[in-house]
Design a protein around this motif. Structure first.
Motif, short mmCIF file in Angstrom:
data_model
loop_
_atom_site.label_atom_id
_atom_site.label_comp_id
_atom_site.label_asym_id
_atom_site.label_seq_id
_atom_site.Cartn_x
_atom_site.Cartn_y
_atom_site.Cartn_z
N ILE A 25 -5.95 5.25 -6.09
CA ILE A 25 -4.73 6.01 -6.39
C ILE A 25 -5.09 7.25 -7.22
O ILE A 25 -4.63 8.36 -6.95
CB ILE A 25 -3.70 5.14 -7.13
CG1 ILE A 25 -3.20 4.01 -6.21
CG2 ILE A 25 -2.52 6.00 -7.59
CD1 ILE A 25 -2.52 4.48 -4.93
N LYS A 27 3.97 5.07 -1.30
CA LYS A 27 3.06 4.00 -1.68
C LYS A 27 1.61 4.49 -1.71
O LYS A 27 0.82 4.11 -2.58
CB LYS A 27 3.19 2.82 -0.72
CG LYS A 27 2.35 1.61 -1.15
CD LYS A 27 2.53 0.43 -0.22
CE LYS A 27 1.69 -0.75 -0.70
NZ LYS A 27 1.78 -1.90 0.22
N SER A 36 1.24 6.34 -5.01
CA SER A 36 1.64 5.71 -6.28
C SER A 36 1.39 4.21 -6.35
O SER A 36 1.43 3.63 -7.44
CB SER A 36 3.14 5.94 -6.51
OG SER A 36 3.91 5.21 -5.56
N ASN A 37 1.20 3.56 -5.21
CA ASN A 37 1.08 2.10 -5.09
C ASN A 37 2.42 1.39 -5.22
O ASN A 37 2.49 0.16 -5.16
CB ASN A 37 0.11 1.51 -6.13
CG ASN A 37 -0.37 0.13 -5.73
OD1 ASN A 37 -0.73 -0.10 -4.57
ND2 ASN A 37 -0.37 -0.81 -6.66
N PHE A 38 3.52 2.14 -5.36
CA PHE A 38 4.85 1.54 -5.45
C PHE A 38 5.34 1.21 -4.05
O PHE A 38 5.37 2.07 -3.16
CB PHE A 38 5.82 2.51 -6.13
CG PHE A 38 7.27 2.07 -6.07
CD1 PHE A 38 7.69 0.92 -6.72
CD2 PHE A 38 8.21 2.82 -5.38
CE1 PHE A 38 9.02 0.51 -6.66
CE2 PHE A 38 9.54 2.44 -5.33
CZ PHE A 38 9.94 1.27 -5.97
N SER A 50 8.35 10.41 -6.17
CA SER A 50 7.28 10.68 -7.13
C SER A 50 7.13 12.19 -7.27
O SER A 50 7.22 12.93 -6.28
CB SER A 50 5.96 10.08 -6.63
OG SER A 50 4.89 10.57 -7.38
N LEU A 78 7.52 8.71 -11.62
CA LEU A 78 8.07 7.93 -10.51
C LEU A 78 9.52 7.61 -10.84
O LEU A 78 9.81 7.00 -11.87
CB LEU A 78 7.27 6.64 -10.32
CG LEU A 78 7.71 5.72 -9.18
CD1 LEU A 78 7.60 6.40 -7.82
CD2 LEU A 78 6.87 4.43 -9.17
N GLU A 81 3.54 -2.09 -10.50
CA GLU A 81 2.73 -1.54 -9.41
C GLU A 81 2.16 -0.16 -9.72
O GLU A 81 1.09 0.20 -9.25
CB GLU A 81 3.56 -1.47 -8.12
CG GLU A 81 3.93 -2.82 -7.55
CD GLU A 81 4.77 -2.74 -6.28
OE1 GLU A 81 4.81 -3.73 -5.53
OE2 GLU A 81 5.38 -1.67 -6.04
N ALA A 82 2.92 0.64 -10.49
CA ALA A 82 2.53 2.03 -10.68
C ALA A 82 2.46 2.47 -12.14
O ALA A 82 2.15 3.64 -12.43
CB ALA A 82 3.50 2.95 -9.92
#
Length: 566
Positions: A2, A40, A43-45, A52, A61, A74-75
């Protein structure tokens, strides 16, 4: 990974002369569930809604109340998590130039998000795709549904839209939401996870023509079936030329899903009328055939859910994890040949994870379900033909009194919704108050809406109908909604009870009927808090479940289910 992607993105700012870049959850089709999840990727969300904004030395975010806990998990390492509503006219970006892709935003969104002190810059190059190219792409063609499945021929639907166009003195309607194209032409596709959406757009005139904007390879079956002719297919790269050759003066676009990219091309030739696509409302009014198919799908789904609830409450639970439980439920659904795939990613949260409204367990990130845990399971399926969505909260030992009391107050709100007099409580905002009443008596509440619209073999979330504090859309015969009040205690437990319900009419009276058929865990109920009317409702509901499902259950499951009506 990320951090690497964020740095790669920032390295492009100088080239485009920007101070930041905004990435939405949606794709260019504005679908809730996109195969290409750029948010995602950066951000990995993994939640279903959010934005974002990456700056040179700070990342933000924006998510709503459903996702605050999840986003932090997650973020949170790389992003500051901020309430979604604060993105509007946010002073964090004052005097900064924020880049955006015009294919992913409407002019309404940009105007709402940024005020005169913020500068925005349209960048047609997709900066996220430059640093992370999604490998997910479906080449499967669209397919059509027969009138006996959907209850209405697509030609009669088109006539309704042409009447709308003539009433509004417009030459064309540009349908940008793929779910609306799917409903209008009675077609479906394989382009998104969880929903049978055909990614495409459509232009319909007020006389006798319509054109589908997609790749010809995607409509080979429809052309073979003589539903479409080759000249009606406009390849996306030819859209600008196609628009310039159309005759007429006025075109209606959907303010919520027509991107700035398309709007800029269209306004060169036409006077634009910004409205809400009329198909949203027409699509929400399910006909008798659609309701019949939904009822059938909910019997299939009810069998799977009932077997699952019996299984998880009655077996040795020493080694069951959240991930294992959700897979077991999926396996029960797969036993029915009409089942296709989940209508959304299953939410299976034990203990504190149940308080994360849209939590998702994975093989690598899962919790063992303990005997004292409260287990929240929210899941749904896409069937031939119907869409389901149901939440049940389950216990495995005698819960504490305060948990039973909270669960019972959620149940009272759930019952209040389904028993609403729709001639008096005619819109979702009025019903939402009824759902929260019993929780608010003890200073409790929940941060999400009470219910959303549901599609017929389409998106599990659809508008315009809904049950929330702000939804004032009048409820009409055939509308399907979820009924899902809840209560969440961070790091402790989550409680939600969700059924799908639909608006039925009899002798000019509108009322709700349940679609969902699955027992509500009686071990969590404090029956002393229920009125006689509420007890009567619960008994009748459980009797309905037993009557419709018992023949599909084995003797042990049947005996267990019978205890709900004793």
């Amino acid at each position: 990974m990320i951090n690497y992607r964020i740095n790669k993105l920032i390295s492009k700012f100088k080239k485009y002369n920007i101070d930041g870049y905004i990435i939405p959850k949606n794709d260019e089709f504005f679908s809730e569930y996109s195969a290409n999840d750029r948010l995602k990727a950066i951000s990995n969300f993994s939640g279903s809604a959010g934005y974002s904004i990456i700056l040179k030395n700070k990342n933000y975010l924006f998510v709503d109340g459903r996702y605050t806990i999840q986003a932090k998990k997650e973020a949170g390492k790389n992003f500051q998590i901020i309430d979604f509503h604060k993105i509007i006219n946010c002073n964090l970006f004052k005097n900064l130039s924020i880049g955006f892709n015009p294919k992913f935003f409407t002019s309404v969104q940009i105007k709402k998000f940024f005020n005169k002190h913020n500068k925005v810059k349209s960048i047609e190059s997709n900066l996220i795709d430059q640093i992370h190219k999604s490998k997910i792409k479906s080449n499967k063609p669209f397919f059509s549904l027969k009138s006996k499945v959907v209850g209405e021929n697509y030609k009669t639907k088109i006539i309704k839209i042409r009447k709308y166009l003539n009433k509004n003195k417009s030459d064309y309607l540009f349908v940008t939401a793929p779910e609306n194209v799917a409903w209008l032409l009675n077609i479906r596709g394989h382009d998104n996870p969880n929903s049978p959406i055909p990614n495409c757009h459509l232009i319909l005139d007020n006389k006798n023509s319509f054109y589908l904007i997609t790749y010809k390879s995607k409509v080979s079956k429809l052309i073979k079936e003589k539903k479409l002719k080759s000249y009606q297919i406009i390849e996306p790269e030819n859209f600008n030329k196609f628009i310039s050759n159309l005759k007429g003066k006025k075109i209606i676009i959907d303010k919520n899903t027509c991107s700035i990219f398309f709007e800029n091309l269209i306004k060169k030739k036409f006077k634009i009328l910004k409205k809400e696509d009329p198909i949203y409302l027409l699509k929400s009014l399910k006909n008798k055939t659609e309701i019949k198919n939904m009822l059938k799908s909910h019997i299939f789904d009810g069998v799977a859910l009932t077997k699952f609830i019996y299984w998880i409450k009655n077996i040795n639970k020493k080694k069951i994890t959240e991930f294992g439980a959700q897979n077991k439920l999926e396996n029960f659904r797969k036993k029915n040949k009409e089942y296709l795939y989940p209508s959304f990613n299953t939410i299976a949260g034990a203990g504190g994870n149940g308080a994360i409204v849209h939590y998702r367990a994975t093989k690598k990130n899962t919790k063992k379900i303990n005997k004292k845990d409260i287990f929240l399971c929210d899941s749904g399926g896409q069937y031939k033909y119907g869409t389901t969505d149901v939440t049940r909260t389950i216990c495995f030992s005698n819960p504490k009194k305060n948990i039973k009391n909270i669960f019972t107050r959620v149940l009272k709100g759930h019952i209040a919704v389904v028993k609403s007099n729709l001639n008096k409580y005619s819109s979702g905002n009025l019903i939402d108050v009824r759902a929260r009443k019993f929780l608010k008596e003890v200073n409790l509440d929940y941060q999400h809406g009470t219910g959303h619209g549901v599609g017929f073999f389409l998106n599990v979330h659809e508008g315009p109908q809904g049950i929330s504090k702000s939804n004032k859309i009048k409820l009409l015969e055939g509308m399907i909604l979820s009924n899902e009040p809840g209560c969440y205690k961070k790091d402790k437990f989550g409680i939600r009870i969700e059924n799908l319900i639909y608006v039925k009419k009899n002798k000019n009276k509108l009322y709700f009927e349940n679609l969902t058929l699955a027992p509500i865990d009686k071990d969590l109920i404090n029956f002393n808090l229920l009125t006689n009317d509420e007890k009567s409702y619960l008994w009748k509901y459980n009797l309905d479940i037993y009557t419709k499902l018992h023949k599909y259950l084995n003797p042990s499951e049947k005996r267990w289910l019978a205890t709900f009506i004793q």
